[in-house]
Design an enzyme around this catalytic site. Structure first.
Site, PDB file in Angstrom:
ATOM      1  N   MET A   1      -7.850  11.164   6.074  1.00  0.00           N
ATOM      2  CA  MET A   1      -7.986  11.578   4.676  1.00  0.00           C
ATOM      3  C   MET A   1      -8.602  12.968   4.593  1.00  0.00           C
ATOM      4  O   MET A   1      -9.417  13.243   3.724  1.00  0.00           O
ATOM      5  CB  MET A   1      -8.852  10.568   3.903  1.00  0.00           C
ATOM      6  CG  MET A   1      -8.236   9.190   3.903  1.00  0.00           C
ATOM      7  SD  MET A   1      -9.260   7.945   3.121  1.00  0.00           S
ATOM      8  CE  MET A   1     -10.318   7.480   4.465  1.00  0.00           C
TER       9      MET A   1
ATOM     10  N   ASP B   1       0.847  -1.182   0.000  1.00  0.00           N
ATOM     11  CA  ASP B   1       0.000   0.000   0.000  1.00  0.00           C
ATOM     12  C   ASP B   1       0.898   1.253   0.000  1.00  0.00           C
ATOM     13  O   ASP B   1       2.020   1.199   0.487  1.00  0.00           O
ATOM     14  CB  ASP B   1      -0.757  -0.123   1.329  1.00  0.00           C
ATOM     15  CG  ASP B   1      -1.759   0.942   1.583  1.00  0.00           C
ATOM     16  OD1 ASP B   1      -1.638   1.568   2.635  1.00  0.00           O
ATOM     17  OD2 ASP B   1      -2.640   1.129   0.744  1.00  0.00           O
TER      18      ASP B   1
ATOM     19  N   LYS C   1      -0.425   4.573  -4.841  1.00  0.00           N
ATOM     20  CA  LYS C   1       0.230   5.638  -5.593  1.00  0.00           C
ATOM     21  C   LYS C   1       1.602   5.899  -4.982  1.00  0.00           C
ATOM     22  O   LYS C   1       1.714   6.275  -3.831  1.00  0.00           O
ATOM     23  CB  LYS C   1      -0.626   6.907  -5.499  1.00  0.00           C
ATOM     24  CG  LYS C   1      -0.525   7.770  -6.738  1.00  0.00           C
ATOM     25  CD  LYS C   1      -1.214   9.101  -6.541  1.00  0.00           C
ATOM     26  CE  LYS C   1      -2.723   8.964  -6.443  1.00  0.00           C
ATOM     27  NZ  LYS C   1      -3.367  10.231  -6.051  1.00  0.00           N
TER      28      LYS C   1
HETATM   29  N1  SAH Z   1      -5.484   2.141   7.760  1.00  0.00           N
HETATM   30  C1  SAH Z   1      -4.871   3.409   8.077  1.00  0.00           C
HETATM   31  C2  SAH Z   1      -5.666   4.565   7.513  1.00  0.00           C
HETATM   32  C3  SAH Z   1      -5.839   4.536   6.020  1.00  0.00           C
HETATM   33  S1  SAH Z   1      -6.696   5.937   5.387  1.00  0.00           S
HETATM   34  C4  SAH Z   1      -4.664   3.532   9.572  1.00  0.00           C
HETATM   35  O1  SAH Z   1      -5.239   2.747  10.348  1.00  0.00           O
HETATM   36  O2  SAH Z   1      -3.892   4.391   9.989  1.00  0.00           O
HETATM   37  C5  SAH Z   1      -5.372   7.017   4.991  1.00  0.00           C
HETATM   38  C6  SAH Z   1      -5.327   8.170   5.954  1.00  0.00           C
HETATM   39  O3  SAH Z   1      -4.753   7.759   7.187  1.00  0.00           O
HETATM   40  C7  SAH Z   1      -4.467   9.318   5.509  1.00  0.00           C
HETATM   41  O4  SAH Z   1      -5.149  10.149   4.614  1.00  0.00           O
HETATM   42  C8  SAH Z   1      -4.204  10.020   6.817  1.00  0.00           C
HETATM   43  O5  SAH Z   1      -5.330  10.761   7.228  1.00  0.00           O
HETATM   44  C9  SAH Z   1      -4.075   8.845   7.770  1.00  0.00           C
HETATM   45  N2  SAH Z   1      -2.681   8.438   7.999  1.00  0.00           N
HETATM   46  C10 SAH Z   1      -2.133   7.246   7.771  1.00  0.00           C
HETATM   47  N3  SAH Z   1      -0.853   7.205   8.162  1.00  0.00           N
HETATM   48  C11 SAH Z   1      -0.580   8.426   8.677  1.00  0.00           C
HETATM   49  C12 SAH Z   1       0.566   9.030   9.265  1.00  0.00           C
HETATM   50  N4  SAH Z   1       1.720   8.365   9.408  1.00  0.00           N
HETATM   51  N5  SAH Z   1       0.464  10.311   9.681  1.00  0.00           N
HETATM   52  C13 SAH Z   1      -0.664  11.004   9.558  1.00  0.00           C
HETATM   53  N6  SAH Z   1      -1.784  10.491   9.004  1.00  0.00           N
HETATM   54  C14 SAH Z   1      -1.747   9.215   8.582  1.00  0.00           C
END
Ligand code: SAH
Length: 248
Positions: free
Chosen positions: A170, A35, A57
């Site tokens: 997001m 991913d 991406k």
């Molecule tokens: N499954 C992931 C979330 C996926 S959706 C989880 O549990 O964390 C993708 C969103 O997750 C991004 O747009 C952002 O809002 C957030 N995100 C994921 N990793 C991040 C990080 N290291 N720092 C800040 N936001 C993060």
């Protein structure tokens, strides 16, 4: 012989937040379908002999449509391989892990899930923000700020009245929409808010302000995705919490 697909959460970035099971599976996989949100530090731990398929991406590549990813996972498993589907955070927290698990189940492919530490909890934690606290938040709501066509709709009125902590994922591109909707539905403009970008990585950035000023503050700080938006009184606790991090 049919192989198996492991839906694995890689956590938010810091390799120290990988579970033992995730680390074992990364080391023993035949194929890893990656991913876009999996951090570089974790990617660099993938053994050289493991085949890596990019589905998100990344520099120079486009994200693969979900149906194609599902078909790819099924096809690789049917070759008898141990396939690790590696995702940022937790696979079932806005990670479309449910869709993949359903497609694999429908195709008769054995699936295992390995939960990961979600950025929704670890991001605020690394920024010194406890997502719940007895005197200021009795609930934590994790919300997508990006509604798809299949979305069930965001309950703005309920969110604005929740009195708890809201964490939007997001949401960076929709920061003005999120703050406007909450204020339109009655949340005070002075409510504390934070934006946390690249949480738990060496590039982590944190900006705090209030609901009516956070958009400007994030723009001034040139905050980049991926980022979380945290709304609620817990954000103010940050001033009283100093966290240290020692080298692993
Ligand atoms: N499954 C992931 C979330 C996926 S959706 C989880 O549990 O964390 C993708 C969103 O997750 C991004 O747009 C952002 O809002 C957030 N995100 C994921 N990793 C991040 C990080 N290291 N720092 C800040 N936001 C993060």
């Amino acid at each position: 012989m049919t192989g198996r697909v492991f839906l694995v959460g890689a956590g938010p970035g810091d390799p120290g937040l990988l579970t033992l099971r995730a680390a074992e599976l990364i080391a023993s996989a035949d194929v890893i379908a990656l991913d876009a949100l999996v951090s570089e530090e974790i990617v660099s731990r993938i053994p050289l002999h493991v085949e890596v398929l990019l589905t998100g991406k990344r520099a120079g590549t486009h994200a693969m449509p979900q149906e194609e990813i599902n078909a790819l996972l099924v096809a690789e498993a049917r070759k008898g391989k141990r396939v690790v589907r590696l995702k940022g955070g937790d696979p079932f927290v806005f990670g479309r892990g449910g869709e993949e698990a359903m497609a694999l189940t429908a195709a008769g492919v054995p699936v295992e899930v390995v939960p990961g530490i979600s950025s929704a909890i670890a991001g605020p934690a690394y920024a010194g923000i406890p997502v719940t606290h007895r005197s200021c938040a009795t609930s934590l709501t994790i919300v997508t700020a990006h509604e798809s066509d299949a979305s069930t709709g965001i309950a703005w009125r309920a969110l604005a009245a929740s009195n708890g902590t809201l964490v939007f994922l997001m949401g960076l591109g929709n920061l003005s929409l999120v703050t406007r909707k909450l204020m339109e539905h009655g949340m005070p403009a002075q409510t504390a808010a934070a934006v946390i970008s690249k949480a738990t990585t060496p590039e982590q950035q944190v900006v705090t302000a209030t609901l009516d000023t956070i958009e400007r503050a994030a723009a001034d700080a040139c905050i980049e995705a991926p980022a979380l938006i945290v709304v609620g009184n817990v954000v103010t606790l940050r001033d009283a919490i100093v966290l240290e991090r020692s080298e692993p």
